[in-house]
Design an enzyme around this catalytic site. Structure first.
Site: not given
Length: 116
Positions: A9, A25, A57-58, A73-74
């Protein structure tokens, strides 16, 4: 039995960029990824403290020492620059192993996104 537990985390970092026109991402300063034991391409959950949004996401490595946290992105629609987020990754392990597993948690400076 296998269970999913918190593996890593990055607690409370500031979003420095949001790039809607990127493929997707989250770009994270490599120092933060290394400190939290997160690898490039790893699936992460993003929790936005400012608006309550949660997304998956990654990861992509950002320049080391830059403090960069960029949603691409989104996902860029789920944050605003300067929002505070938490980045969490999970691992799947045996139930007995999970009982004693200790996740890697880091608490960077929210203003600079640098490790303390």
């Amino acid at each position: 039995m296998q269970v999913q537990v918190v593996k890593s985390k990055i607690h409370r970092v500031r979003v420095t960029e949001a790039d809607l026109n990127y493929i997707g991402s989250i770009t994270i300063d490599e120092d933060l990824m290394e400190g939290a034991n997160i690898i490039e391409g790893e699936k992460v959950q993003i929790v936005n403290i400012n608006n309550g949004e949660r997304l998956e996401t990654y990861t992509i490595k950002g320049p080391r020492g830059s403090g960069e946290i960029c949603l691409n992105g989104p996902a860029a629609r789920k944050v605003a620059v300067n929002d505070i987020i938490i980045i969490i990754s999970y691992g799947i392990m045996d139930f007995e192993e999970a009982k004693s597993f200790k996740p890697t948690l880091i608490f960077p400076d929210e203003t600079t996104n640098k490790l303390k």
